[in-house]
Design a protein around this motif. Structure first.
Motif, mmCIF file in Angstrom:
data_model
loop_
_atom_site.group_PDB
_atom_site.id
_atom_site.type_symbol
_atom_site.label_atom_id
_atom_site.label_comp_id
_atom_site.label_asym_id
_atom_site.label_seq_id
_atom_site.Cartn_x
_atom_site.Cartn_y
_atom_site.Cartn_z
ATOM 1 N N ARG A 47 2.137 -8.022 28.008
ATOM 2 C CA ARG A 47 3.240 -7.949 29.155
ATOM 3 C C ARG A 47 2.798 -6.821 30.103
ATOM 4 N NH1 ARG A 47 7.227 -6.405 31.865
ATOM 5 N NH2 ARG A 47 9.146 -7.681 32.246
ATOM 6 N N THR A 48 2.182 -5.796 29.650
ATOM 7 C CA THR A 48 1.590 -4.931 30.665
ATOM 8 C C THR A 48 0.732 -5.278 31.417
ATOM 9 O OG1 THR A 48 2.396 -2.856 29.268
ATOM 10 C CG2 THR A 48 0.639 -2.518 31.001
ATOM 11 N N GLY A 49 -0.369 -5.963 30.899
ATOM 12 C CA GLY A 49 -1.462 -6.760 31.715
ATOM 13 C C GLY A 49 -0.873 -7.979 32.458
ATOM 14 N N VAL A 391 3.362 -16.331 41.270
ATOM 15 C CA VAL A 391 4.330 -15.663 41.465
ATOM 16 C C VAL A 391 5.689 -16.358 41.849
ATOM 17 C CG1 VAL A 391 2.816 -13.446 41.743
ATOM 18 C CG2 VAL A 391 3.374 -15.025 43.736
ATOM 19 N N GLY A 392 6.695 -15.717 41.958
ATOM 20 C CA GLY A 392 8.223 -16.238 42.432
ATOM 21 C C GLY A 392 8.975 -16.520 41.241
ATOM 22 N N ASP A 393 10.148 -17.159 41.149
ATOM 23 C CA ASP A 393 10.847 -17.563 40.400
ATOM 24 C C ASP A 393 10.191 -18.360 39.267
ATOM 25 O OD1 ASP A 393 12.783 -15.974 41.382
ATOM 26 O OD2 ASP A 393 13.746 -17.442 42.259
ATOM 27 N N LYS A 394 9.328 -19.498 39.895
ATOM 28 C CA LYS A 394 8.859 -20.477 38.884
ATOM 29 C C LYS A 394 7.186 -20.379 38.797
ATOM 30 C CE LYS A 394 12.208 -23.909 39.948
ATOM 31 N NZ LYS A 394 12.656 -25.090 40.496
ATOM 32 N N GLY A 395 6.843 -19.005 39.214
ATOM 33 C CA GLY A 395 5.292 -18.884 39.141
ATOM 34 C C GLY A 395 4.950 -18.808 37.574
ATOM 35 N N ALA A 396 3.504 -18.873 37.524
ATOM 36 C CA ALA A 396 3.031 -19.152 35.972
ATOM 37 C C ALA A 396 3.060 -17.611 35.332
ATOM 38 C CB ALA A 396 1.531 -19.687 35.973
ATOM 39 N N PHE A 397 2.802 -16.483 36.209
ATOM 40 C CA PHE A 397 2.874 -15.353 35.572
ATOM 41 C C PHE A 397 4.488 -15.083 35.462
ATOM 42 C CE2 PHE A 397 -1.106 -14.001 38.002
ATOM 43 C CZ PHE A 397 -2.007 -14.543 37.112
ATOM 44 N N THR A 398 5.370 -15.208 36.275
ATOM 45 C CA THR A 398 6.825 -14.924 36.140
ATOM 46 C C THR A 398 7.067 -15.712 34.745
ATOM 47 O OG1 THR A 398 6.980 -14.916 38.335
ATOM 48 C CG2 THR A 398 9.135 -15.173 37.090
ATOM 49 N N LEU A 399 7.207 -16.986 34.559
ATOM 50 C CA LEU A 399 7.332 -17.646 33.145
ATOM 51 C C LEU A 399 6.421 -16.968 31.979
ATOM 52 C CD1 LEU A 399 7.055 -21.342 34.501
ATOM 53 C CD2 LEU A 399 8.941 -19.827 34.356
ATOM 54 N N ARG A 400 5.417 -16.532 32.251
ATOM 55 C CA ARG A 400 4.757 -16.078 31.086
ATOM 56 C C ARG A 400 5.258 -14.532 30.642
ATOM 57 N NH1 ARG A 400 -1.587 -14.708 29.838
ATOM 58 N NH2 ARG A 400 -1.484 -14.260 27.557
ATOM 59 N N THR A 401 5.735 -13.659 31.700
ATOM 60 C CA THR A 401 6.585 -12.751 31.301
ATOM 61 C C THR A 401 7.981 -12.756 30.699
ATOM 62 O OG1 THR A 401 5.430 -11.446 33.486
ATOM 63 C CG2 THR A 401 7.526 -10.570 32.702
ATOM 64 N N LYS A 402 8.464 -13.889 31.094
ATOM 65 C CA LYS A 402 9.932 -14.202 30.372
ATOM 66 C C LYS A 402 9.565 -14.376 28.987
ATOM 67 C CE LYS A 402 12.341 -15.563 34.661
ATOM 68 N NZ LYS A 402 12.827 -16.802 35.381
ATOM 69 N N LEU A 404 7.306 -13.518 27.319
ATOM 70 C CA LEU A 404 6.952 -12.253 26.340
ATOM 71 C C LEU A 404 8.064 -11.371 26.066
ATOM 72 C CD1 LEU A 404 3.641 -11.197 28.127
ATOM 73 C CD2 LEU A 404 3.797 -12.139 25.721
ATOM 74 N N ASP A 405 9.007 -11.322 27.230
ATOM 75 C CA ASP A 405 10.249 -10.782 27.181
ATOM 76 C C ASP A 405 11.164 -11.409 25.683
ATOM 77 O OD1 ASP A 405 9.555 -8.846 28.965
ATOM 78 O OD2 ASP A 405 10.787 -9.896 30.610
ATOM 79 N N ALA A 406 11.052 -12.541 25.719
ATOM 80 C CA ALA A 406 11.804 -13.305 24.764
ATOM 81 C C ALA A 406 11.260 -12.993 23.285
ATOM 82 C CB ALA A 406 11.806 -14.887 25.213
ATOM 83 N N GLN A 407 10.051 -12.877 23.459
ATOM 84 C CA GLN A 407 9.148 -12.618 22.111
ATOM 85 C C GLN A 407 9.793 -10.930 21.700
ATOM 86 O OE1 GLN A 407 4.906 -12.800 21.748
ATOM 87 N NE2 GLN A 407 4.874 -14.622 23.113
#
Length: 463
Positions: A47-49, A391-402, A404-407
């Motif tokens: 998540r940091t990366g 980036v943005g609400d539906k960006g690939a990095f945004t979804l991946r961060t979500k 990882l947060d879920a994990q």
């Protein structure tokens, strides 16, 4: 980790039951703790990366949005110069000027024919002892007229007060001035221009009020500013002219001729491109840092070998190279534009920006740069589409961060569930040890009884 001690020391067996329970539960939960700790640390590391790369992409997105704007290169500088009697240029004392974005470039010849002035009327001198009979005066400012009632026996100072009270919302200053000739009624408009002309006439009354009105003279006319801009006549109520040339405001200072020059602000235009270059390089470096592998220490980074990061780097660099190729086809190659990817000996995919070459092109051919970089089909928009997908609400990095947060949230839930299970395990061990303690105590009692009986038998046989 919870403490499963319960204050029961093992009366029958002398076993430290609390310590045994804690040790057994700790042994049972150790593999699960290790598994959850690894899941948590891995998710946080990734998540940091991802967060670092996403932050760099967001900064790049902002830079590209600024570069895409129609007025990205619209900043202007303005200068003016007037001429002396011999036509030699001197420091401008005719006009001062300010300029906004996208003002048409060029030199404008400004001829100030007349400055705007505020109307001023001054009455004839009267004695300080002079009084006026009852009557009325009509005060007109522009298109508005009010009647001023004069009380019988009013002095000039009192007349001034009555006029001032009646004209509070009409935009004039009323005063009494004193000279060797006596006192003078003074009326001055707050604003310049012919629309704010003042007049004072007799409504009713005797010859004294008529004489006051007849004695008023115009000292400063109510006139508009008149000028020519490249030979075109312009009239203004004030000495500030802002509607003749879009974005250009002229402040007229005195009559005369001046040349006002509007030019591209090279520093502002350069700053927009430099901001993009800096942000792009930061994004490339963020991916590199998050995926690098330190062979000497055998230490991977948070996203070493990560497919998403490889894809993002490939897509970003590929799009940029395509766009640089398109610019080159338009004659805007590195030698002309000053923008290229870093080459030998360290071709790391970052950009190199030659500001001197860019400034020269912006000064000579600003429209080419505007057409190439701005708008929905320009350089910034096309590179921006790639960045927007991450980036943005539906960006690939945004979804991946979500994700990882879920994990991490799931790990927390698993820890809570593990704690509940371990409490049950501890209770089971406690029950078993208590039963064991009771049984050992009972056996000890039986053993002691038998020993006593045997001792008694032995004593009897010996007797």
């Amino acid at each position: 980790m919870a403490d499963y001690s319960f204050g029961y020391g093992g009366i029958g067996s002398n076993i430290n039951i609390s310590t045994m329970v804690n040790q057994l539960v700790a042994a049972d939960r150790a593999p699960q703790d290790a598994r959850l700790n690894k899941l948590e640390s891995t998710a946080k590391f990734k998540r940091t990366g991802v967060g670092n790369v996403a932050s760099a992409f967001s900064t790049l997105q902002t830079a590209l949005n600024n570069l895409k704007k129609a007025d990205a290169f619209g900043s202007r500088t303005v200068s003016s110069v007037s001429s002396d009697a011999n036509g030699a240029p001197v420091s401008d004392s005719i006009v001062s000027s300010t300029v906004g974005k996208s003002t048409p470039l060029g030199a404008y010849k400004i001829e100030v024919e007349q400055l705007a002035t505020a109307h001023k009327l001054l009455g004839a001198g009267v004695s300080t002892t002079t009084t006026f009979g009852a009557g009325s005066l009509n005060l007109t400012v522009g298109e508005k007229t009010v009647a001023v009632d004069i009380k019988d026996g009013s002095t000039l100072a009192e007349v001034r007060g009555l006029i001032s009270d009646a004209a509070k919302s009409m935009g004039i200053q009323v005063a009494v001035l004193t000279s060797d000739a006596g006192q003078h009624l003074s009326l001055t408009a707050d604003q310049t221009g012919s629309k704010h002309a003042i007049s004072l006439t007799l409504g009713s009354g005797g010859s004294d009020l008529q004489g006051l009105v007849d004695g008023i003279e115009e000292r400063v006319p109510a006139q508009d500013a008149k000028l020519k801009i490249d030979g075109l006549s312009v009239t203004s109520q004030t000495n500030s002219v802002s509607t003749a040339v879009p974005g250009l405001t002229l402040t007229l200072k005195k009559e005369g001729t001046s040349t006002v020059t509007v030019a591209n602000d090279a520093a502002a235009g350069r700053a927009v491109v430099q901001s993009f270059v800096t942000a792009y390089n930061a994004a490339v470096n963020a991916i590199a840092n998050s995926t690098k592998y330190d062979a000497e220490s055998d230490t991977p980074s948070s996203l070493t070998g990560d497919a998403q990061m490889r894809g993002a780097a490939t897509q970003l660099r590929g799009t940029l190279n395509d766009m640089l190729g398109e610019l080159a086809k338009q004659g805007l190659d590195a030698k002309t534009l000053g923008l290229q990817t870093k080459g030998y000996p360290a071709p790391d995919g970052t950009l190199v920006f030659d500001s001197a070459k860019f400034d020269a092109l912006l000064a000579s051919q600003p429209n080419r740069i505007v057409d190439a970089f701005t708008g929905d089909n320009g350089f910034a928009a096309k590179v921006g589409k790639v960045v927007d997908s991450y980036v943005g609400d539906k960006g690939a990095f945004t979804l991946r961060t979500k994700g990882l947060d879920a994990q991490l949230k799931d790990v927390t839930k698993q820890r809570e569930s593990l704690e509940t299970r371990m409490l049950a395990v501890a209770e089971r061990y406690k029950a078993q040890f208590v039963a064991l303690d009771s049984m050992v105590g009972s056996l000890n009692n039986t053993s002691n009884y038998l020993s006593q009986q045997l001792s008694m038998l032995a004593a009897q046989s010996g007797g």
